[in-house]
Design a protein around this motif. Structure first.
Motif, PDB file in Angstrom:
ATOM      1  N   UNK A 174      44.891  33.250  40.812  1.00  0.00           N
ATOM      2  CA  UNK A 174      44.372  34.142  41.858  1.00  0.00           C
ATOM      3  C   UNK A 174      45.530  34.672  42.708  1.00  0.00           C
ATOM      4  N   UNK A 178      46.503  38.587  43.163  1.00  0.00           N
ATOM      5  CA  UNK A 178      46.470  39.241  44.465  1.00  0.00           C
ATOM      6  C   UNK A 178      47.823  39.867  44.795  1.00  0.00           C
ATOM      7  N   UNK A 181      48.243  43.383  41.328  1.00  0.00           N
ATOM      8  CA  UNK A 181      47.010  43.676  40.587  1.00  0.00           C
ATOM      9  C   UNK A 181      47.255  44.097  39.132  1.00  0.00           C
ATOM     10  N   UNK A 184      46.358  41.458  36.516  1.00  0.00           N
ATOM     11  CA  UNK A 184      44.992  40.912  36.457  1.00  0.00           C
ATOM     12  C   UNK A 184      44.531  40.633  35.023  1.00  0.00           C
TER      13      UNK A 184
ATOM     14  N   UNK B 177      38.594  44.411  40.924  1.00  0.00           N
ATOM     15  CA  UNK B 177      39.709  43.598  41.394  1.00  0.00           C
ATOM     16  C   UNK B 177      40.972  44.428  41.548  1.00  0.00           C
ATOM     17  N   UNK B 178      41.185  45.361  40.597  1.00  0.00           N
ATOM     18  CA  UNK B 178      42.405  46.162  40.634  1.00  0.00           C
ATOM     19  C   UNK B 178      42.360  47.139  41.799  1.00  0.00           C
ATOM     20  N   UNK B 181      42.355  44.106  45.745  1.00  0.00           N
ATOM     21  CA  UNK B 181      42.674  42.704  45.449  1.00  0.00           C
ATOM     22  C   UNK B 181      41.957  41.704  46.370  1.00  0.00           C
ATOM     23  N   UNK B 182      41.460  42.154  47.517  1.00  0.00           N
ATOM     24  CA  UNK B 182      40.746  41.208  48.380  1.00  0.00           C
ATOM     25  C   UNK B 182      39.424  40.769  47.756  1.00  0.00           C
ATOM     26  N   UNK B 184      39.096  39.767  44.707  1.00  0.00           N
ATOM     27  CA  UNK B 184      39.354  38.968  43.501  1.00  0.00           C
ATOM     28  C   UNK B 184      38.541  37.672  43.461  1.00  0.00           C
ATOM     29  N   UNK B 185      38.550  36.923  44.562  1.00  0.00           N
ATOM     30  CA  UNK B 185      37.814  35.649  44.567  1.00  0.00           C
ATOM     31  C   UNK B 185      36.335  35.841  44.263  1.00  0.00           C
TER      32      UNK B 185
END
Lengths: 236, 236
Positions: A174, A178, A181, A184, B177-178, B181-182, B184-185
């Protein structure tokens, strides 16, 4: 349980099956090792071999299940003996699933190489975890070969270690994602590999539970039996 | 296979087990539905209920396995009858695993809510896939209840649909996600949920394969039997 059952022929037949199950275990152990090696080196040809080898594992599952059924019909084992056959059937299922998970790792390795995502090699990220799971699998097969309940109990506790390593890998990945990107896709491939390794640990644990079922006659699935046995030995 | 075996008592005992397996199937169906519902609403109390209900499913696995062993020892079934018991034991394992996967979904739902990641609700992302898997599970249990080989063959083909939906979800989440990035989780939580749903589809497919084994006596695991049967019906 020597002496407790009636048929010598039953023993012989069962031993034949057990040794074939152990051979199947050897096959999936190699499959797993080779899959991790592909992930490390990006060797596509080897990855394809791992995927191809799964056919043998699948065929063994079907033929060994069949051999177990034949044994039951032909020898009509008593409750005590049947327990071993039933546990063996379950072990076969877990071995086949380990083959599936190894195939997934090989596919991921192949796809990473083919997409040319060579910027980061995540082998170091999963190295420790894959060694832990590999040891678990080896010990599970060893415990099954020698019907060693104590070894089985010890290895059940190791599954928590693998789960812990998995969570730590997830946090690492992760952070990677972050920070950049563009990483990913590659990180997700690694995450699936880590997940497959974690599952292999679970299957090794299942095999250990069936060993205890064979040796002690206790069905310890969904219990804390292994942990309590380990505590007993520490406190006494 | 009516008339092919010797013991009426065997039939009665087997039917008792089969109806309990179907009850277990009902339980895991509810568990899965409720787990998806938690993921949608973020209801932590309901998630905890799903996790708690898994104990019942686990206990059923152990007691039904035991009942199957008793049946074999007491009634010493012939090859034909044994096939049904063996397939039933495998179905029980798959149902227990579906319970595990539902628990994972509930845990993810709980952890998302508790972390307060309320920015994006990814329910829409997994909605179609969860309906497909839910239908597969329902049809698998129905095929097992009615020993309907044709229904089993139809549903095996649906597993590819679920796998396809899974890959599409993965692409969607990677895009998310790309772009930010916040997220992602939260996206990874959803990815694990999607993975669990995909596994439930696999288990439903396994159950369908065991139904065909019971009805037709064919072990079609690792073959293209189901696809070829569907083709036959389309071309004829």
């Amino acid at each position: 349980m020597p002496g407790e059952h009636s048929s010598k022929q039953y023993d012989t037949d069962l031993e034949t099956i057990r040794s074939k199950v152990l051979a199947m275990g050897g096959l999936v152990e190699n499959q797993f090792q080779d899959a991790i090696s592909c992930f490390r080196t990006g060797n596509v040809a080897q990855a394809e071999q791992v995927i191809k080898a799964d056919e043998n594992v699948n065929n063994l599952e079907v033929s060994l299940d069949d051999a177990c059924s034949h044994l039951i019909v032909k020898r009509q084992p008593a409750a005590n003996d049947l327990r071993t056959v039933m546990a063996t059937i379950k072990v076969i299922t877990d071995l086949e699933r380990i083959g599936d998970e190894s195939t997934k790792i090989a596919r991921a390795a192949k796809s990473i190489t083919e997409r040319g995502v060579t910027t980061i090699n995540h082998y170091e990220t999963i190295r420790v975890m894959s060694i832990s799971a590999s040891n678990m699998l080896h010990d599970a097969l060893d415990a099954f070969a020698r019907l060693d309940g104590k070894q089985a109990i010890r290895l059940i506790a190791q599954d928590e270690l693998v789960d812990h390593e998995f969570r730590s890998i997830m946090r690492t990945l992760i952070t990677f994602m972050m920070e950049d990107p563009r990483t990913i896709s590659g990180a997700l491939d690694t995450l699936w590999v880590a997940k497959a390794i974690e599952r292999i640990g679970d299957h090794a644990k299942n095999i250990a539970e069936y060993v205890i079922y064979i040796v002690e006659g206790k069905d310890i699935r969904h219990t804390d039996y292994a942990a309590s046995q380990l505590e007993d030995r520490t406190t006494n």
